[in-house]
Design a protein around this motif. Structure first.
Motif, PDB file in Angstrom:
ATOM      1  N   GLU A   1      43.268  43.498  53.192  1.00  0.00           N
ATOM      2  CA  GLU A   1      44.400  42.786  52.675  1.00  0.00           C
ATOM      3  C   GLU A   1      44.048  41.082  52.498  1.00  0.00           C
ATOM      4  O   GLU A   1      44.569  40.762  51.497  1.00  0.00           O
ATOM      5  N   GLY A   2      43.368  40.607  53.268  1.00  0.00           N
ATOM      6  CA  GLY A   2      43.174  39.158  52.960  1.00  0.00           C
ATOM      7  C   GLY A   2      42.197  39.029  51.907  1.00  0.00           C
ATOM      8  O   GLY A   2      42.122  37.887  51.435  1.00  0.00           O
ATOM      9  N   HIS A   3      41.455  40.015  51.268  1.00  0.00           N
ATOM     10  CA  HIS A   3      40.342  39.861  50.325  1.00  0.00           C
ATOM     11  C   HIS A   3      40.968  40.439  49.030  1.00  0.00           C
ATOM     12  O   HIS A   3      40.441  40.199  47.943  1.00  0.00           O
ATOM     13  N   LEU A   4      42.033  41.386  49.030  1.00  0.00           N
ATOM     14  CA  LEU A   4      42.302  42.130  48.016  1.00  0.00           C
ATOM     15  C   LEU A   4      42.516  41.358  46.828  1.00  0.00           C
ATOM     16  O   LEU A   4      42.268  41.321  45.704  1.00  0.00           O
ATOM     17  N   GLY A   5      43.352  40.178  46.901  1.00  0.00           N
ATOM     18  CA  GLY A   5      43.923  39.486  45.640  1.00  0.00           C
ATOM     19  C   GLY A   5      42.584  38.815  45.167  1.00  0.00           C
ATOM     20  O   GLY A   5      42.343  38.776  43.952  1.00  0.00           O
ATOM     21  N   ASP A   6      41.822  37.934  45.675  1.00  0.00           N
ATOM     22  CA  ASP A   6      40.598  37.343  45.305  1.00  0.00           C
ATOM     23  C   ASP A   6      39.660  38.611  44.638  1.00  0.00           C
ATOM     24  O   ASP A   6      39.292  38.165  43.498  1.00  0.00           O
ATOM     25  N   LEU A   7      39.564  39.625  45.244  1.00  0.00           N
ATOM     26  CA  LEU A   7      38.519  40.390  44.748  1.00  0.00           C
ATOM     27  C   LEU A   7      38.972  41.169  43.336  1.00  0.00           C
ATOM     28  O   LEU A   7      38.545  41.347  42.204  1.00  0.00           O
ATOM     29  N   ARG A   8      40.447  41.484  43.256  1.00  0.00           N
ATOM     30  CA  ARG A   8      40.992  41.728  41.961  1.00  0.00           C
ATOM     31  C   ARG A   8      40.798  40.796  40.797  1.00  0.00           C
ATOM     32  O   ARG A   8      40.608  41.194  39.771  1.00  0.00           O
ATOM     33  N   MET A   9      41.112  39.652  41.229  1.00  0.00           N
ATOM     34  CA  MET A   9      40.950  38.646  40.082  1.00  0.00           C
ATOM     35  C   MET A   9      39.703  38.139  39.811  1.00  0.00           C
ATOM     36  O   MET A   9      39.154  38.219  38.519  1.00  0.00           O
ATOM     37  N   ALA A  10      38.708  38.625  40.626  1.00  0.00           N
ATOM     38  CA  ALA A  10      37.155  38.367  40.267  1.00  0.00           C
ATOM     39  C   ALA A  10      36.817  39.397  39.522  1.00  0.00           C
ATOM     40  O   ALA A  10      36.113  39.116  38.472  1.00  0.00           O
ATOM     41  N   PHE A  11      37.335  40.736  39.875  1.00  0.00           N
ATOM     42  CA  PHE A  11      36.814  41.855  38.709  1.00  0.00           C
ATOM     43  C   PHE A  11      37.465  41.905  37.626  1.00  0.00           C
ATOM     44  O   PHE A  11      36.914  42.619  36.516  1.00  0.00           O
ATOM     45  N   GLN A  12      38.646  41.093  37.275  1.00  0.00           N
ATOM     46  CA  GLN A  12      39.199  40.934  35.990  1.00  0.00           C
ATOM     47  C   GLN A  12      38.551  39.708  35.217  1.00  0.00           C
ATOM     48  O   GLN A  12      39.402  39.506  34.405  1.00  0.00           O
ATOM     49  N   ALA A  13      37.794  39.142  35.727  1.00  0.00           N
ATOM     50  CA  ALA A  13      37.028  38.103  34.969  1.00  0.00           C
ATOM     51  C   ALA A  13      36.717  38.454  33.523  1.00  0.00           C
ATOM     52  O   ALA A  13      36.429  39.701  33.205  1.00  0.00           O
ATOM     53  N   ASP A  14      36.818  37.229  32.637  1.00  0.00           N
ATOM     54  CA  ASP A  14      36.584  37.614  31.374  1.00  0.00           C
ATOM     55  C   ASP A  14      35.001  37.705  31.063  1.00  0.00           C
ATOM     56  O   ASP A  14      34.544  36.834  30.572  1.00  0.00           O
ATOM     57  N   ALA A  15      34.193  38.579  31.647  1.00  0.00           N
ATOM     58  CA  ALA A  15      32.983  38.790  31.452  1.00  0.00           C
ATOM     59  C   ALA A  15      32.426  40.251  31.359  1.00  0.00           C
ATOM     60  O   ALA A  15      33.258  41.225  31.564  1.00  0.00           O
ATOM     61  N   ASP A  16      31.415  40.473  30.478  1.00  0.00           N
ATOM     62  CA  ASP A  16      30.836  41.852  30.154  1.00  0.00           C
ATOM     63  C   ASP A  16      30.338  42.422  31.374  1.00  0.00           C
ATOM     64  O   ASP A  16      30.406  43.561  31.264  1.00  0.00           O
TER      65      ASP A  16
END
Length: 92
Positions: free
Chosen positions: A18-33
């Motif tokens: 739960e403590g990492h979920l938000g950060d990981l979601r945002m990281a995986f949604q990065a605008d990168a190929d």
């Protein structure tokens, strides 16, 4: 082709997700190929952590992103192997 690196935390267990979920979601949604997953620091991971990674990887793949593992820890690869998730997590 753009890349971004995501450093995974030391612990991905049901108690810490739960403590990492938000950060990981945002990281995986990065605008990168390409998403480079730095996983050398993972010391503890359970089924919940593996499920989270699987869901995030599947979401990234649906957006045509490439996943590359950077030095996955022995704990990560062993846990994924035990649950038959090595291929789905693209660790093989």
């Amino acid at each position: 082709m753009s890349e971004t690196s995501i450093t995974l935390p030391e612990s991905l267990t049901i108690h810490q997700i739960e403590g990492h979920l938000g950060d990981l979601r945002m990281a995986f949604q990065a605008d990168a190929d390409t998403l480079n997953l730095e996983a050398s620091s993972i010391e503890a991971i359970d089924t919940s952590g593996l499920q989270l990674l699987l869901a995030l990887i599947k979401q990234a793949q649906s957006q045509n992103k490439t996943i590359q593992w950077i030095t996955p820890s022995e704990q990560l690869t062993t846990s994924a192997t035990k649950l038959g998730l090595t291929e789905k997590l693209m660790l093989s």
